[in-house]
Design an enzyme around this catalytic site. Structure first.
Site, mmCIF file in Angstrom:
data_model
loop_
_atom_site.group_PDB
_atom_site.id
_atom_site.type_symbol
_atom_site.label_atom_id
_atom_site.label_comp_id
_atom_site.label_asym_id
_atom_site.label_seq_id
_atom_site.Cartn_x
_atom_site.Cartn_y
_atom_site.Cartn_z
ATOM 1 N N CYS A 141 -23.243 -10.589 -42.325
ATOM 2 C CA CYS A 141 -22.444 -11.304 -43.308
ATOM 3 C C CYS A 141 -22.047 -12.654 -42.725
ATOM 4 O O CYS A 141 -21.664 -12.705 -41.556
ATOM 5 C CB CYS A 141 -21.209 -10.464 -43.641
ATOM 6 S SG CYS A 141 -20.142 -11.192 -44.870
ATOM 7 N N PRO A 142 -22.162 -13.736 -43.444
ATOM 8 C CA PRO A 142 -22.455 -13.864 -44.865
ATOM 9 C C PRO A 142 -23.921 -14.197 -45.178
ATOM 10 O O PRO A 142 -24.241 -14.533 -46.302
ATOM 11 C CB PRO A 142 -21.564 -15.022 -45.288
ATOM 12 C CG PRO A 142 -21.625 -15.950 -44.106
ATOM 13 C CD PRO A 142 -21.663 -15.012 -42.892
#
Length: 80
Positions: free
Chosen positions: A17-18
């Site tokens: 993430c992201p």
């Protein structure tokens, strides 16, 4: 399990993430409204991230499934 037809596949395995969401956003921007994107990710936060992403952007999350330690998502690009 039924197979969903898709237009483009994005391999987001091993990305944290992201990055899976950012790559998905970039790929969707290149697609036509109504086309379907298949995303395969391994980030454990992906299910929540993709649910939130679709709610915020208006794209349809057609399916979200876990297969082993991978997550498979099908998103329909929103109509412009």
């Amino acid at each position: 399990m039924s197979t969903i037809e898709f237009d483009v596949e994005l391999d987001a395995r091993q990305l944290s993430c992201p990055l899976p969401i950012l790559r998905t956003k970039k790929m969707l921007a290149q697609m036509q409204g109504g086309q379907v994107l298949k995303v395969v990710a391994t980030d454990k936060k992906s299910p929540d991230d993709f649910t939130d992403f679709c709610k915020q952007t208006g794209n349809d999350l057609l399916s979200a499934a876990q297969q082993g330690d991978e997550f498979v998502f099908y998103l329909r690009r929103r109509q412009i």
